[in-house]
Enzyme design. Structure first.
Site, PDB file in Angstrom:
ATOM      1  N   LYS A 147      41.260  51.052  41.580  1.00  0.00           N
ATOM      2  CA  LYS A 147      40.498  50.890  42.950  1.00  0.00           C
ATOM      3  C   LYS A 147      42.729  51.733  44.372  1.00  0.00           C
ATOM      4  O   LYS A 147      42.114  51.610  45.314  1.00  0.00           O
ATOM      5  CB  LYS A 147      41.060  49.744  43.795  1.00  0.00           C
ATOM      6  CG  LYS A 147      39.308  49.534  43.078  1.00  0.00           C
ATOM      7  CD  LYS A 147      38.389  49.392  43.854  1.00  0.00           C
ATOM      8  CE  LYS A 147      36.745  48.357  43.722  1.00  0.00           C
ATOM      9  NZ  LYS A 147      36.004  49.632  43.509  1.00  0.00           N
ATOM     10  N   SER A 369      34.752  42.870  34.196  1.00  0.00           N
ATOM     11  CA  SER A 369      34.210  43.972  34.550  1.00  0.00           C
ATOM     12  C   SER A 369      33.991  45.155  33.523  1.00  0.00           C
ATOM     13  O   SER A 369      33.574  45.652  32.981  1.00  0.00           O
ATOM     14  CB  SER A 369      34.658  44.380  35.873  1.00  0.00           C
ATOM     15  OG  SER A 369      35.704  45.183  35.820  1.00  0.00           O
TER      16      SER A 369
END
Length: 421
Positions: A147, A369
């Site tokens: 991110k 994840s």
């Protein structure tokens, strides 16, 4: 040839001219090693550089390994095992000392991207995979997640459009954690005030990291998922005059992956990629990367990963799940599902089990994840038609921000109960 070069150098010294050894400009990480050339220049030659020239005459260009810029300065150039390594180091350092060039970033934001790729070994063998699995370690970004890329892109592009100004604009964003951390880093570097909303189910490490970077954190009910965080962010922006970056719908999100992540994967695999497997949070990573890679290799499979407990991409109903960072409970605007060849569902408990195995079997410390993505990649790599083919998957974040979650709760308890001896 060696005798001729030595004779030339001696003549040059006698005539107060000289030769120096200069490496070619350092290229991006590539399958082809950089070469070495000898060029004339007007510098005095020292005895150490003379020995460096002699050693380099015996050193083939193939013994120099390529590396990524912004990772290792020229003085730290690493070579493969060779009896001439020490002499090469002398020549490299001597050349570096005569140059004013540095490999120092102007700020932390210049270190985002160019993340490394690594092949998995133990886990594919244990799982019976017939295809190769390669991980792109986005956890190597400055704030330890993929991110960081979109945080820089969304803020920089908004500045270029004149939408925001450092020191004046309040930035507001709903986040499941990693985008917020990336935004907090960029905001701190550029001088913005940042308000973040996130579900209360996100880990304590994420909350602390956000506050450490100077961001304000507003929690929303876990039962409302990311929808609740989005609603709260919109409310704050409306009442406090903040600017919403809107990671789920902002085109600057997939844009940065189309411009950097996808090209990096193509470069580092030398174009040899048969499938890309990635979790879908905002959809930006797999969409942007896919938009770059698919035209170059139309046969490449683009495979999305989502929580089995909230299989919205597969047509299921949203629901609570344990895989932080993916499975927002809706299909984001940045997720171009028309690009997808397949969607694989992974249970939260199975994702955590694989994340733990990645640490103990491969030495890769990552989040939940990441475990989901690797487990899905293993499923693909087991298929007979994938024999000898390469599956690339994304490791979105570093494991340290999950220490207080169910992922490592047992280890947390064990560590807390340790006694001094």
């Amino acid at each position: 040839l060696i005798l001729h070069i030595i004779t030339t150098i001696i003549k040059a010294i006698t005539s107060r001219d000289s030769l120096c050894v200069l490496p070619h400009p350092i290229p991006p990480r590539t399958a082809t090693p950089p070469s070495i050339s000898i060029q004339a220049c007007s510098m005095k030659v020292s005895s150490s550089s003379l020995f460096g020239v002699i050693a380099l005459c015996n050193l083939s260009a193939s013994s120099i390994s390529a590396f990524s810029p912004n990772r290792s300065p020229p003085s730290q150039l690493q070579t493969q095992s060779s009896p001439s390594n020490s002499a090469l180091a002398v020549a490299t350092n001597d050349a570096a000392s005569t140059s004013s060039a540095t490999n120092i970033a102007e700020n932390v934001l210049e270190l985002i991207g160019n993340t490394p790729m690594v092949k998995l070994n133990a886990i594919p063998a244990e799982e019976g995979c017939v295809g190769e699995i390669v991980c792109k370690l986005e956890s190597s970004n400055p704030a330890n997640s993929v991110k960081d890329r979109i945080a820089l892109s969304m803020i920089t592009q908004a500045e270029e459009r004149g939408d925001i100004t450092p020191g004046k604009t309040i930035l507001v964003e709903p986040t499941s954690g990693n985008t917020g951390i990336g935004l907090a880093m960029v905001a701190a570097s550029k001088g913005y005030k940042l308000i973040l909303t996130m579900p209360e189910s996100m880990s304590m490490e994420r909350r602390v990291l956000l506050k450490a970077f100077g961001a304000d954190v507003v929690l929303t009910p876990a039962a409302k998922g990311m929808g609740g965080a989005i609603g709260k962010a919109e409310e704050i922006a409306a009442t406090q005059g903040g600017f919403l970056l809107q990671q789920f719908n902002n085109p600057d999100n997939p844009k940065i992956h189309r411009e950097t992540t996808g090209p990096e994967i193509w470069r580092d695999t030398n174009g040899e990629i048969d499938a890309l497997v990635g979790g879908v949070g905002t959809g930006g990573t797999i969409t942007g990367s896919g938009q770059y890679l698919k035209p170059l290799n139309p046969s490449m499979q683009l495979i999305a990963v989502e929580p089995a407990e909230s299989a919205v991409l597969s047509g299921g109903a949203p629901g609570p799940h344990k895989i932080q960072g993916i499975g927002a409970g809706f299909i984001p605007g940045n997720a171009d599902t028309s690009l997808l060849d397949e969607v694989i569902q992974i249970r939260g408990d199975d994702a955590m089990a694989m994340a733990r195995r990645l640490a103990t079997s491969e030495g890769i410390f990552c989040g939940i994840s990441s475990g989901a993505a690797v487990l899905a990649a293993c499923e693909v790599a087991k298929r007979p038609e994938m024999a000898g083919k390469r599956i690339v998957t994304i490791i979105p974040s570093f494991g340290e921000r999950y220490l207080s979650t169910a992922l490592f709760q047992n280890l947390w308890d064990e560590a807390a109960n340790l006694k001094a001896e």
